[in-house]
Design an enzyme around this catalytic site. Structure first.
Site: not given
Lengths: 281, 281, 281, 281
Positions: C225-226
């Site tokens: 999720d980065e």
């Protein structure tokens, strides 16, 4: 048992206490309360959701509420929350709004029973079959319009339909049908009303050069695109989009706006206040 | 030196190369490029921002670009980015849009010089004085309208004003003035045009029962509230708001929409495409 | 012939002229131009769409552009606009995002070929069959994860897939797979990143009491999720909604955000600028 | 007389009837009703607005309500709607949020009395003077922080202040002060919390490459930027904006979000439900 009570009456002291005292005497636990006092007209509008002991019947509650309804001159409606509203969806060729309604019913966001899909085209027949919903292909022209509307009337009665949803149904209903089912037909118009009534609203919007387009869900009345508005939404467009791009952008807005309006209606959250709507959400 | 070039012409191969080659020969570094090819009309619109060596003059660049402008039949405008556009703000009683313009100039978000505030009321005189801006109180009635507009014309000329901003100025400008400063007068109308033209649009919106209200910044033309739209925005309203609440909600939208439109115009990001605008942002 | 050219290089004078002059010599008509000069890094990013005479080949244009690409140190990519990007969609149980992608491809808003649907569940098999798309049911557990990813790798190669779309695929891809297809895997995360990474983001949002929920489409990297964000959207929630209601509201946002991100990617409108994205739309 | 009653208690049958019957006996006309039953905790929250005959005192109503409050274990508060809440605004250098609060009080959208402006800078002194509001310039450093907070405490008491609004006040309040005025201090944080807590949130947002920025109004607690959220909003940003452009965009969002939160609080529309807020609007 879960019930939903809506009523309107001239505003005065004691109404809320009067109604809720009766409900308390029935052992009802009120779970939702919405009220609107219209200062310009002096009218009170209210929606209550409540649960009762298992053995309470709808008739019991109606009987108990009758005196207070009489006393305050209430226009009152009581709904059994467990009974699914029954609806007919009408569609022409564009099926995005229909598909979203079917989807939202499937996942349970929309609690309703779709008893039939009616269309003047055959395009959505396979969709209906997959969903296990009867499909009526009733093409409309100047000659058979009255006849086809009579079939629709009959279908509403045999299916005990509560609500007709025009999910991009491109035929104008007759004045008599609109009047007969007043407050029970919801249409999605693909513009931000009152702008761009009538045909080809996205082309009208393009020609005017607006920077936002929109969609409007409203009750159908004899005046085309003039009925009470339930829900609206807008989306940004830019100069490099064509009318066809507006149509594509509009699909998303139309689908959402219609589904939200149908949900509000089926949960008895919409009340008519003259030509305007009260939304208790 | 920073410049902004905008042009439009019939679309054909070689235009971008033609213009950018001339600029490259002048040692220009292009920092922004925006293009729009309108397929429906075959017209190309372009905006270029570029920096040049210190000693380059505006006249130099114009001279160099003349042949390519001639070759492609360009309608071309060149702007020195360091020169602040000069504007007159006109206002009646409601001062929210005016205050936001003053604020945005103060903090540098809006790069412009406000050379005068003109009003048919005295309400904003103290505001103007605090900001150090000349204030002209020119009340308007049926008798003196022509005379007052002549004063405005004179003021535009003596102050070398580029843009007139109607920040809730509640008088309709004459056709001749609108025509004379075509494309140089921006008005904020307090509705989502084309809905609710004319007077008291929030009351009109309330009466119709819309679920969103809006504001529209547009160029002024002889047709009231019909000019090319630069920017619009909407905000949600609910049934428990009165027309006065709409007005309060509207203040925020109007202020933002007008400021954005003025910023776009002063940065030469707005191009007219018939009755529509192209926004290069 | 329609082509799309994207490139980045250190910014300096003459780049736009250099490239467009080569294109003009090939008789190209430039229809779209987007440029971004990142002042903080001195890097220029550009996207050009252009049409050429019928007999022009991709190889011709590449050959012609080679010298200017060499001269300015460009990282350049050329795409034939007529070639549909090929994509694999991966999904677990929730099918709303998948259904919207299928719909948008059907109506032509999304121009892409879906070559396969891969799932660790069987839920969407009927959907795939109706759409005529091969369905691969590859359940994943700790033991077989590497094996299943190898199948995916093989499938990407045999189908010549350009893009993998994780349309609510609830398995974390391995670092090696994420790295191998860097910039070619788009995920939809059901929160407004960077808030609420990881599992059950709607429950996290509910617990924190935020007033808006969101969805984020991003490229997948080894950091969960980065990855670089392509598109985001938010929607309002109120205190009377449960986490399940958030999930229902979120379906609409997720579907739209993912479809928009995939459209931007397939039209070559997304460029990576370090960990950030440039969106040329 | 206009009153606002808020209460919470364990949910059970008869509460609404119990309270409204007492009010009806006092001749009260209920004009607004809001209720929320939190199923996850079994707690009921309610807000009632009502008008009473002229000679009714607050003490009368409290006395009448005491038995029902006792019976249901209510946490109850009664407010005289005619009494303006008194607030202190604290600000550092950026004055946009302060100016909007002053404006909204001036035009009557915000019904409150601003009894003082407190700042660790002198920048807004002229603004305060023009508005006729006492200005306290209390610069803060590591040495004098306790002393300055003691002055603030004293000011709150002498001015009988109900609410402290941190309108871009860039000093962190001590834990003891935060605890002492728990639920009575509202801060505007310039990010969409919980993303980007702490310093320079717009720079954090830029670095992460989000596509929307936001602002959050929340009650201050000892945990920095972790207090219960009252209101939030987001706005779109694009790759061609710098952190400074984010700051400029953010000014508009921050001003609006803070003003809305303060309005909700001063109208007693915010109730705390653990770490979350209930907004009765």
């Amino acid at each position: 048992m879960q019930f939903i009570l809506t009523f309107s009456c001239p505003d005065k002291a004691g109404i809320v206490a009067g109604v809720t005292t009766v409900l308390a005497q029935q052992g009802a636990d009120i779970t939702e309360t919405h009220q609107f006092s219209d200062r310009s007209t002096g009218q009170l509008f209210m929606r209550l959701a409540f649960s009762t002991p298992e053995n309470t019947s709808m008739a019991d509650i109606k009987t108990c509420l009758a005196p207070v309804a009489e006393q305050f001159g209430m226009n009152m409606r009581l709904h059994d929350a467990a009974v699914l509203p029954r609806m007919i969806i009408m569609v022409s060729r564009f099926d995005h709004a229909l598909l979203n309604l079917l989807y939202q019913v499937r996942v349970g966001w929309l609690r309703a029973e779709i008893v039939a899909i009616v269309s003047n085209h055959q395009d959505s027949e396979a969709t209906a079959r997959q969903a296990g919903i009867p499909y009526y292909y009733w093409p409309v022209n100047a000659q058979n319009k009255t006849e086809q509307e009579d079939k629709l009337r009959a279908l509403v009665h045999t299916t005990q339909t509560d609500l007709i949803v025009l999910a991009r149904y491109m035929q104008v209903l007759s004045d008599s049908l609109s009047a007969e089912f007043s407050g029970r037909i919801i249409n999605i118009h693909h513009s931000f009303l009152p702008s761009f009534k009538g045909a080809r609203p996205y082309h009208q919007a393009y020609a005017r050069g607006v920077k936002l387009i929109g969609a409007t869900a409203h009750y159908v009345t004899a005046d085309l695109d003039e009925g009470p508005i339930i829900e609206q939404e807008t989306a940004r467009v830019s100069h490099n989009l064509s009318p066809d791009d507006y149509i594509a952008t509009g699909r998303g807005i139309e689908s959402q706006v219609l589904a939200r309006a149908v949900k509000l209606h089926t949960e008895h959250r919409v009340m008519l206040n003259g030509h305007r709507t009260i939304i208790f959400s």
